[in-house]
Scaffold this motif. Structure first.
Motif, PDB file in Angstrom:
ATOM      1  N   GLU A  72      29.432  22.700  78.980  1.00 14.02           N
ATOM      2  CA  GLU A  72      30.724  21.834  78.596  1.00 14.02           C
ATOM      3  C   GLU A  72      30.416  20.543  78.214  1.00 14.02           C
ATOM      4  N   LYS A  73      29.436  19.700  78.735  1.00 10.71           N
ATOM      5  CA  LYS A  73      28.771  18.414  78.229  1.00 10.71           C
ATOM      6  C   LYS A  73      28.405  18.342  76.934  1.00 10.71           C
ATOM      7  N   MET A  74      27.424  19.489  76.702  1.00 13.34           N
ATOM      8  CA  MET A  74      26.712  19.756  75.574  1.00 13.34           C
ATOM      9  C   MET A  74      27.834  19.861  74.136  1.00 13.34           C
ATOM     10  N   LEU A  75      28.678  20.754  74.423  1.00 16.88           N
ATOM     11  CA  LEU A  75      29.749  21.050  73.565  1.00 16.88           C
ATOM     12  C   LEU A  75      30.783  20.054  73.314  1.00 16.88           C
ATOM     13  N   GLU A  76      31.027  19.179  74.180  1.00 13.04           N
ATOM     14  CA  GLU A  76      31.791  17.992  73.936  1.00 13.04           C
ATOM     15  C   GLU A  76      31.162  16.963  72.735  1.00 13.04           C
ATOM     16  N   LYS A  77      29.991  17.012  72.868  1.00 12.74           N
ATOM     17  CA  LYS A  77      29.088  16.206  71.837  1.00 12.74           C
ATOM     18  C   LYS A  77      29.012  16.859  70.512  1.00 12.74           C
ATOM     19  N   VAL A  78      29.190  18.162  70.198  1.00 10.86           N
ATOM     20  CA  VAL A  78      28.968  18.924  69.017  1.00 10.86           C
ATOM     21  C   VAL A  78      30.557  19.293  68.592  1.00 10.86           C
ATOM     22  N   LEU A  79      31.335  19.653  69.368  1.00  5.83           N
ATOM     23  CA  LEU A  79      32.545  19.988  68.870  1.00  5.83           C
ATOM     24  C   LEU A  79      33.854  18.827  69.639  1.00  5.83           C
ATOM     25  N   LEU A  80      33.996  17.853  68.873  1.00  9.20           N
ATOM     26  CA  LEU A  80      34.923  16.842  69.134  1.00  9.20           C
ATOM     27  C   LEU A  80      36.443  17.489  68.885  1.00  9.20           C
ATOM     28  N   TYR A  81      37.150  17.027  70.133  1.00  8.79           N
ATOM     29  CA  TYR A  81      38.628  17.531  70.191  1.00  8.79           C
ATOM     30  C   TYR A  81      38.791  19.077  70.403  1.00  8.79           C
ATOM     31  N   ALA A  82      37.762  19.674  70.852  1.00  7.10           N
ATOM     32  CA  ALA A  82      38.110  21.097  71.099  1.00  7.10           C
ATOM     33  C   ALA A  82      38.378  21.341  72.183  1.00  7.10           C
ATOM     34  N   MET A  83      38.298  20.395  73.459  1.00  6.15           N
ATOM     35  CA  MET A  83      38.681  20.289  74.570  1.00  6.15           C
ATOM     36  C   MET A  83      38.469  21.571  75.428  1.00  6.15           C
ATOM     37  N   LEU A  84      37.021  22.194  75.425  1.00  5.42           N
ATOM     38  CA  LEU A  84      36.647  23.149  75.935  1.00  5.42           C
ATOM     39  C   LEU A  84      36.224  22.946  77.287  1.00  5.42           C
ATOM     40  N   LYS A  85      36.740  23.629  78.446  1.00  6.00           N
ATOM     41  CA  LYS A  85      36.376  23.464  79.465  1.00  6.00           C
ATOM     42  C   LYS A  85      35.401  24.516  80.321  1.00  6.00           C
ATOM     43  N   ALA A  86      34.602  24.228  81.152  1.00  2.67           N
ATOM     44  CA  ALA A  86      33.720  25.321  81.722  1.00  2.67           C
ATOM     45  C   ALA A  86      34.682  26.567  82.133  1.00  2.67           C
ATOM     46  N   LYS A  87      35.547  26.185  83.028  1.00  6.04           N
ATOM     47  CA  LYS A  87      36.353  27.372  83.510  1.00  6.04           C
ATOM     48  C   LYS A  87      37.751  26.966  83.078  1.00  6.04           C
ATOM     49  N   PRO A  88      38.638  27.678  82.320  1.00  5.05           N
ATOM     50  CA  PRO A  88      38.348  29.118  82.129  1.00  5.05           C
ATOM     51  C   PRO A  88      37.840  29.403  80.697  1.00  5.05           C
ATOM     52  N   ASN A  89      37.621  28.345  79.758  1.00  2.93           N
ATOM     53  CA  ASN A  89      37.401  28.604  78.427  1.00  2.93           C
ATOM     54  C   ASN A  89      35.944  29.183  78.219  1.00  2.93           C
ATOM     55  N   LEU A  90      34.817  28.619  78.781  1.00  2.00           N
ATOM     56  CA  LEU A  90      33.476  28.811  78.358  1.00  2.00           C
ATOM     57  C   LEU A  90      33.148  30.238  79.174  1.00  2.00           C
ATOM     58  N   GLU A  91      33.512  30.243  80.496  1.00  2.42           N
ATOM     59  CA  GLU A  91      33.268  31.395  81.332  1.00  2.42           C
ATOM     60  C   GLU A  91      34.006  32.716  80.669  1.00  2.42           C
ATOM     61  N   SER A  92      35.150  32.478  80.344  1.00  2.02           N
ATOM     62  CA  SER A  92      35.700  33.701  79.586  1.00  2.02           C
ATOM     63  C   SER A  92      35.113  33.962  78.269  1.00  2.02           C
TER      64      SER A  92
END
Length: 107
Positions: A57-77
């Motif tokens: 989640e932390k890594m993606l926050e740096k690459v995909l600004l404003y995507a607001m991806l959360k570990a659960k449920p977004n990334l896990e799913s």
């Protein structure tokens, strides 16, 4: 440095809001997972250690600004979905019951 508005990445279904992933997000997710694997901090014998989703989640926050991806449920799913999709291809190329289908690197 991609930004996505909430309206372009989600739709309403019977259980609430379901996120629609775009190809750039999938590519960033896979690239971050490869980086995480190569670093080796979160590797385990059967895959990643339990806390890898938070690091991802932390890594993606740096690459995909404003995507607001959360570990659960977004990334896990999404990881679960990608595993299901790619397991079909893996089984076709490496599986025991592939009816003779395979990759011939000479042709």
């Amino acid at each position: 440095m991609l930004g996505f508005s909430q309206s372009s990445v989600s739709s309403q279904n019977s259980r609430g809001t379901k996120r629609k992933w775009v190809p750039e997000e999938d590519a960033a997710l896979v690239a971050c997972m490869v980086d995480l694997h190569n670093v080796g901090t979160f590797n385990a014998n059967t895959g990643f250690k339990a806390s890898y989703l938070n690091e991802l989640e932390k890594m993606l926050e740096k690459v995909l600004l404003y995507a607001m991806l959360k570990a659960k449920p977004n990334l896990e799913s999404r990881i679960r979905t990608l595993k299901m999709d790619w397991s079909i291809i893996y089984d076709m190329l490496n599986g025991k019951n592939n009816s003779g289908f395979g990759w011939d690197e000479h042709r």
